[in-house]
Design an enzyme around this catalytic site. Structure first.
Site, PDB file in Angstrom:
ATOM      1  N   LYS A  36       6.012   9.233   2.459  1.00  0.00           N
ATOM      2  CA  LYS A  36       4.939   8.283   2.121  1.00  0.00           C
ATOM      3  C   LYS A  36       3.853   8.976   1.276  1.00  0.00           C
ATOM      4  O   LYS A  36       3.331   8.395   0.322  1.00  0.00           O
ATOM      5  CB  LYS A  36       4.350   7.722   3.421  1.00  0.00           C
ATOM      6  CG  LYS A  36       3.059   6.946   3.277  1.00  0.00           C
ATOM      7  CD  LYS A  36       3.262   5.528   2.795  1.00  0.00           C
ATOM      8  CE  LYS A  36       1.922   4.795   2.714  1.00  0.00           C
ATOM      9  NZ  LYS A  36       2.039   3.476   2.129  1.00  0.00           N
TER      10      LYS A  36
ATOM     11  N   ASN B  16       5.103   9.424  -2.172  1.00  0.00           N
ATOM     12  CA  ASN B  16       5.096   8.112  -2.826  1.00  0.00           C
ATOM     13  C   ASN B  16       3.689   7.716  -3.281  1.00  0.00           C
ATOM     14  O   ASN B  16       3.468   7.311  -4.423  1.00  0.00           O
ATOM     15  CB  ASN B  16       5.646   7.075  -1.844  1.00  0.00           C
ATOM     16  CG  ASN B  16       5.627   5.679  -2.423  1.00  0.00           C
ATOM     17  OD1 ASN B  16       6.464   5.332  -3.235  1.00  0.00           O
ATOM     18  ND2 ASN B  16       4.651   4.877  -2.025  1.00  0.00           N
ATOM     19  N   ASN B  17       2.726   7.863  -2.371  1.00  0.00           N
ATOM     20  CA  ASN B  17       1.368   7.423  -2.699  1.00  0.00           C
ATOM     21  C   ASN B  17       0.691   8.346  -3.707  1.00  0.00           C
ATOM     22  O   ASN B  17      -0.141   7.903  -4.489  1.00  0.00           O
ATOM     23  CB  ASN B  17       0.526   7.300  -1.424  1.00  0.00           C
ATOM     24  CG  ASN B  17       0.825   5.999  -0.707  1.00  0.00           C
ATOM     25  OD1 ASN B  17       1.896   5.433  -0.903  1.00  0.00           O
ATOM     26  ND2 ASN B  17      -0.101   5.531   0.102  1.00  0.00           N
TER      27      ASN B  17
HETATM   28  P1  NAD Z   1      -6.899  -2.569   9.010  1.00  0.00           P
HETATM   29  O1  NAD Z   1      -8.162  -1.810   9.067  1.00  0.00           O
HETATM   30  O2  NAD Z   1      -6.869  -3.899   8.335  1.00  0.00           O
HETATM   31  O3  NAD Z   1      -6.305  -2.778  10.482  1.00  0.00           O
HETATM   32  C1  NAD Z   1      -6.417  -1.832  11.508  1.00  0.00           C
HETATM   33  C2  NAD Z   1      -6.436  -2.582  12.838  1.00  0.00           C
HETATM   34  O4  NAD Z   1      -6.445  -1.618  13.890  1.00  0.00           O
HETATM   35  C3  NAD Z   1      -7.692  -3.447  13.029  1.00  0.00           C
HETATM   36  O5  NAD Z   1      -7.289  -4.752  13.412  1.00  0.00           O
HETATM   37  C4  NAD Z   1      -8.474  -2.716  14.109  1.00  0.00           C
HETATM   38  O6  NAD Z   1      -9.223  -3.589  14.932  1.00  0.00           O
HETATM   39  C5  NAD Z   1      -7.360  -2.058  14.886  1.00  0.00           C
HETATM   40  N1  NAD Z   1      -7.788  -0.896  15.653  1.00  0.00           N
HETATM   41  C6  NAD Z   1      -8.477   0.182  15.220  1.00  0.00           C
HETATM   42  N2  NAD Z   1      -8.642   1.075  16.224  1.00  0.00           N
HETATM   43  C7  NAD Z   1      -8.039   0.537  17.313  1.00  0.00           C
HETATM   44  C8  NAD Z   1      -7.854   0.968  18.647  1.00  0.00           C
HETATM   45  N3  NAD Z   1      -8.354   2.115  19.068  1.00  0.00           N
HETATM   46  N4  NAD Z   1      -7.173   0.163  19.493  1.00  0.00           N
HETATM   47  C9  NAD Z   1      -6.668  -1.018  19.079  1.00  0.00           C
HETATM   48  N5  NAD Z   1      -6.813  -1.479  17.822  1.00  0.00           N
HETATM   49  C10 NAD Z   1      -7.485  -0.722  16.949  1.00  0.00           C
HETATM   50  O7  NAD Z   1      -5.847  -1.572   8.304  1.00  0.00           O
HETATM   51  P2  NAD Z   1      -4.473  -1.950   7.541  1.00  0.00           P
HETATM   52  O8  NAD Z   1      -4.753  -2.265   6.108  1.00  0.00           O
HETATM   53  O9  NAD Z   1      -3.685  -2.894   8.377  1.00  0.00           O
HETATM   54  O10 NAD Z   1      -3.761  -0.521   7.529  1.00  0.00           O
HETATM   55  C11 NAD Z   1      -3.182   0.060   8.676  1.00  0.00           C
HETATM   56  C12 NAD Z   1      -2.464   1.320   8.234  1.00  0.00           C
HETATM   57  O11 NAD Z   1      -1.447   0.987   7.286  1.00  0.00           O
HETATM   58  C13 NAD Z   1      -3.378   2.346   7.556  1.00  0.00           C
HETATM   59  O12 NAD Z   1      -2.999   3.645   7.940  1.00  0.00           O
HETATM   60  C14 NAD Z   1      -3.121   2.092   6.073  1.00  0.00           C
HETATM   61  O13 NAD Z   1      -3.379   3.248   5.272  1.00  0.00           O
HETATM   62  C15 NAD Z   1      -1.648   1.720   6.071  1.00  0.00           C
HETATM   63  N6  NAD Z   1      -1.191   0.851   4.967  1.00  0.00           N
HETATM   64  C16 NAD Z   1      -1.997  -0.157   4.494  1.00  0.00           C
HETATM   65  C17 NAD Z   1      -1.515  -0.969   3.453  1.00  0.00           C
HETATM   66  C18 NAD Z   1      -2.372  -2.103   2.899  1.00  0.00           C
HETATM   67  O14 NAD Z   1      -2.036  -2.599   1.806  1.00  0.00           O
HETATM   68  N7  NAD Z   1      -3.397  -2.557   3.619  1.00  0.00           N
HETATM   69  C19 NAD Z   1      -0.233  -0.757   2.915  1.00  0.00           C
HETATM   70  C20 NAD Z   1       0.575   0.245   3.452  1.00  0.00           C
HETATM   71  C21 NAD Z   1       0.084   1.048   4.486  1.00  0.00           C
END
Ligand code: NAD
Length: 304
Positions: free
Chosen positions: A177, A180-181
């Site tokens: 990953k 890729n990124n």
């Molecule tokens: P986000 O911030 O939208 O969602 C994270 C969620 O985790 C939130 O709903 C938050 O309330 C919850 N959370 C945080 N701490 C918590 C805890 N201790 N207990 C329970 N819930 C908790 O983030 P996202 O965009 O969904 O990204 C998640 C992961 O995926 C990240 O590592 C990101 O880099 C990766 N990612 C994101 C994308 C994208 O396009 N958004 C694409 C690929 C990968």
């Protein structure tokens, strides 16, 4: 206790931009999920689809066979898994944790080791593509898992995505990953510089896009050129590094005159300049830049 007929019981922690559509697809495709998130609204959306809300991470871990985590960053995942009231402390032997977040590889290694100490399994399966793909169940997953654990998580991944790459043992998914990124993000900046340069030249945007989409400019190096050139051990030119240095120098100079800052472009020119002063690379194919970087890193150049 939640049961899903003939399947492993699944918990999902982290229902944000990515986790919510991913969990929704799992739930819609016949898995009775137990879910947890700090954000009540996100939990309610999954409950509306039929999932059950757990009152805590520990409660969720006690009820399921596989826990999926999709959390923002390394400390979040480490806390949820390794805290005294976290998954590792509460779960049964043979519990499998599949972390799908993008986190530090060293954190991934710590999680895998800590869970192995408790006879639990760990899979890293970070996600490629965008939220819009996650919504349609069309994500790509880069999976680090033993073959046995890959078999356990495969049905879940197939419910959430269309492309599943088994990259190797635990830790190899997150490292794939990052590679890729690194490409995606660095080329995004480079593309922004190039498009600004095109605009400063007064070029027609649509024609420019059609043109660059027909050459290796859109990273056709990886899709086509490199497999037949440097990765096959063929660094005969082709397009010589000397000429590539001349061309990028022309573009960087034109950008300077137009007042367009091209940071990545300027850095690439310096790298090409250095490659020209190394051995006989000036007269090699520009895909041989790979061999230059490997030489600078003391790493044997990879070949297919
Ligand atoms: P986000 O911030 O939208 O969602 C994270 C969620 O985790 C939130 O709903 C938050 O309330 C919850 N959370 C945080 N701490 C918590 C805890 N201790 N207990 C329970 N819930 C908790 O983030 P996202 O965009 O969904 O990204 C998640 C992961 O995926 C990240 O590592 C990101 O880099 C990766 N990612 C994101 C994308 C994208 O396009 N958004 C694409 C690929 C990968």
């Amino acid at each position: 206790m939640t049961q899903s007929t003939g399947r492993e019981r699944i918990g999902f922690i982290g229902l944000g931009a990515m986790g919510r559509p991913m969990a929704s697809n799992l739930q819609r495709k016949g898995n009775d999920l137990v879910v947890y998130d700090l954000n009540r609204e996100a939990v309610d959306a999954l409950v509306a689809l039929g999932a059950r809300a757990a009152g805590s991470v520990a409660e969720l871990a006690r009820e399921v066979d596989i826990v999926v985590t999709m959390l923002p960053d390394s400390p979040d995942v480490e806390a949820v898994v390794l805290a005294p009231d976290g998954i590792a402390a509460a779960g049964a032997e043979d519990l499998l944790v599949m972390d799908m977040s993008t986190i530090e590889p060293s954190a991934t290694d710590r999680l895998a080791a800590a869970l192995a100490d408790r006879s639990m399994a760990f899979v890293d399966a970070p996600v490629g593509r965008l939220v819009s793909h996650a919504e349609k169940g069309e994500s790509l997953f880069m999976v680090g898992a033993t073959s046995n654990d890959f078999g356990r998580v495969r049905p879940l991944l197939e419910a959430m995505g269309t492309t599943i790459q088994h990259c190797g043992n635990p830790g190899s998914g997150i490292r794939t990953k990052l590679v890729n990124n690194f490409i995606a993000i660095a080329t995004c900046q480079l593309t922004a510089e190039a498009m600004t340069l095109a605009e400063s030249f007064g070029l027609d945007l649509s024609t420019t896009l059609d043109t660059v989409n027909g050459t290796t400019a859109t990273n056709g190096h990886l899709q086509t050129a490199w497999r037949g050139k440097v990765l096959a051990g063929d660094t005969a030119p082709g397009f010589r590094i000397r000429l590539a240095h001349k061309d990028i120098s022309l573009a960087v100079e034109a950008a300077r005159q137009a007042g367009v800052p091209v940071f990545v472009g300027a850095a690439a020119r310096e790298c090409l300049g250095q490659a020209m002063r190394t051995g006989d690379f000036a007269e090699r194919d520009f895909s041989a830049l790979l061999d230059v970087v490997c030489q600078q890193s003391g790493i044997a150049a990879p070949r297919l």
